[in-house]
Scaffold this active site. Sequence first.
Site, PDB file in Angstrom:
ATOM      1  N   ARG A  55       0.853  -1.201   0.000  1.00  0.00           N
ATOM      2  CA  ARG A  55       0.000   0.000   0.000  1.00  0.00           C
ATOM      3  C   ARG A  55       0.888   1.249   0.000  1.00  0.00           C
ATOM      4  O   ARG A  55       0.603   2.239  -0.655  1.00  0.00           O
ATOM      5  CB  ARG A  55      -0.946   0.014   1.212  1.00  0.00           C
ATOM      6  N   TYR A 108     -16.598  17.296 -15.264  1.00  0.00           N
ATOM      7  CA  TYR A 108     -16.989  15.895 -15.295  1.00  0.00           C
ATOM      8  C   TYR A 108     -18.024  15.677 -14.185  1.00  0.00           C
ATOM      9  O   TYR A 108     -17.818  16.106 -13.041  1.00  0.00           O
ATOM     10  CB  TYR A 108     -15.757  15.016 -15.098  1.00  0.00           C
ATOM     11  N   ASP A 181      -7.257  19.594 -13.685  1.00  0.00           N
ATOM     12  CA  ASP A 181      -7.562  18.256 -14.188  1.00  0.00           C
ATOM     13  C   ASP A 181      -7.156  18.255 -15.663  1.00  0.00           C
ATOM     14  O   ASP A 181      -7.783  18.900 -16.507  1.00  0.00           O
ATOM     15  CB  ASP A 181      -9.059  17.964 -14.018  1.00  0.00           C
ATOM     16  N   LYS A 206      -8.031   7.420 -19.156  1.00  0.00           N
ATOM     17  CA  LYS A 206      -8.301   8.019 -20.455  1.00  0.00           C
ATOM     18  C   LYS A 206      -7.029   8.012 -21.326  1.00  0.00           C
ATOM     19  O   LYS A 206      -6.493   6.959 -21.589  1.00  0.00           O
ATOM     20  CB  LYS A 206      -8.871   9.424 -20.243  1.00  0.00           C
TER      21      LYS A 206
HETATM   22  C1  LIG Z   1     -12.143  14.997 -16.764  1.00  0.00           C
HETATM   23  C2  LIG Z   1     -12.288  13.809 -15.861  1.00  0.00           C
HETATM   24  N1  LIG Z   1     -11.766  13.853 -14.629  1.00  0.00           N
HETATM   25  C3  LIG Z   1     -11.870  12.819 -13.772  1.00  0.00           C
HETATM   26  C4  LIG Z   1     -12.552  11.678 -14.114  1.00  0.00           C
HETATM   27  C5  LIG Z   1     -12.696  10.549 -13.114  1.00  0.00           C
HETATM   28  O1  LIG Z   1     -11.803   9.532 -13.403  1.00  0.00           O
HETATM   29  P1  LIG Z   1     -12.080   7.960 -13.113  1.00  0.00           P
HETATM   30  O2  LIG Z   1     -13.252   7.553 -13.913  1.00  0.00           O
HETATM   31  O3  LIG Z   1     -10.780   7.320 -13.527  1.00  0.00           O
HETATM   32  O4  LIG Z   1     -12.333   7.850 -11.629  1.00  0.00           O
HETATM   33  C6  LIG Z   1     -13.108  11.571 -15.396  1.00  0.00           C
HETATM   34  C7  LIG Z   1     -13.843  10.349 -15.799  1.00  0.00           C
HETATM   35  O5  LIG Z   1     -14.509  10.313 -16.819  1.00  0.00           O
HETATM   36  C8  LIG Z   1     -12.983  12.682 -16.280  1.00  0.00           C
HETATM   37  O6  LIG Z   1     -13.517  12.647 -17.530  1.00  0.00           O
END
Ligand SMILES: Cc1ncc(COP(=O)(O)O)c(C=O)c1O
Length: 386
Positions: A55, A108, A181, A206
């Site tokens: 961990r 998101y 992000d 992604k």
């Molecule tokens: C811009 C963005 N940030 C964060 C996330 C969250 O990531 P995860 O699905 O890997 O938890 C997503 C998921 O689609 C996203 O599109």
Amino acid sequence: MSQEHRQKSGFETRAIHAGYEPDPTTGAVIPPIYATSTYKQDGVGGLRGGYEYSRSANPTRTALEGALAALEEGERGFAFASGLAAEDTILRALTKPGDHCVIPDDAYGGTFRLFDKVEKLWGLEHTPAAVSDLDAVRAAVRPGTTRIVWVETPTNPLLTIGDIEALASVAHDAGALLVVDNTFASPYLQQPLVLGADIVVHSTTKYVGGHSDVVGGAVVVRDLDLAEAITFHQNSMGAVPGPFDCFLTHRGIKTLGVRMDRHCDNAEQVVEFLSSHPKVSQVIYPGLPEHPGHAVAARQMKRFGGMVSFRHADGEQAAVDACARAEVFTLGESLGGVESLIEHPARMTHMSVAGTDLEVPADLIRLSVGIETADDLLVDLDRALS
Ligand SMILES: Cc1ncc(COP(=O)(O)O)c(C=O)c1O
């Protein structure tokens, strides 16, 4: 790869070599999958290479974290079990009850849900503001209590652009941190830490992973105090990826540059095609000169990315039907993989923002343009829209 060599290397060289030296015993050029939860100690407290329990650290994860730091030109990278686990760790490491964050008014849906339905219960307040409107972000800041200005750029799903350098000034003037992000751009197209952001977060599910075969998240920082706080919380909260997931994500990183260029090439062709299609009322892509964020995007991004959103001229049901008719574009959530995806944000990825300030247009379709043969993508879209 030495620190000095890393600093002089180009992006693709870092993507392929940073974070790992060929294994000293076998010469393995790829980090082995260390499927171990614990490590033999040479006498009590005699750790080999600092490894104690997986961990806290695992060599397959260490290699990935080194690569993540190098891609974003940060000092320290951290891998998480998902993008949302990375986001939650940032928030709990750096805020406390009574603090406040500014968040995008177009984000998101899962990020909004995290702020609105989870962190809020623990006393963390938030105010949405448009990332493209510096005055709105400034006005949303609560002097003394705003700890974080959190932005996506481009945003999901409306591809709004925020000026990272200017947003960093707004955050820093208020004594807050700027978190970016960077999922939609990927580190190949945009490096927020270089532009003044304090923390970069990714859903590595992604573009970074790139093959739709693993869920993961990342945090990268330059400041060592921030790194210490994230290290402590990564271990204390434990939302870490296993070694198999780290291996897959790291493998994806090695081709990020070539994949992103192809994503961008194909997205440009799709944008050109949709722009003259009679069933399309608006194409949203930061590479279009008429996009309100085009100039900023051109300054801070290498290219404009593989995500394209557009509005169907015949409204919501026609948009839903078009999504269902596509064949090469797979109907599904997520983005950033080699295969093209199509989705209806209002009923899929962004259902959690329905009825809020973050609600998305009902006739909106979001495309994650993959790296297939471009002509096949255009034929498929034409069929879906007809
Ligand atoms: C811009 C963005 N940030 C964060 C996330 C969250 O990531 P995860 O699905 O890997 O938890 C997503 C998921 O689609 C996203 O599109």
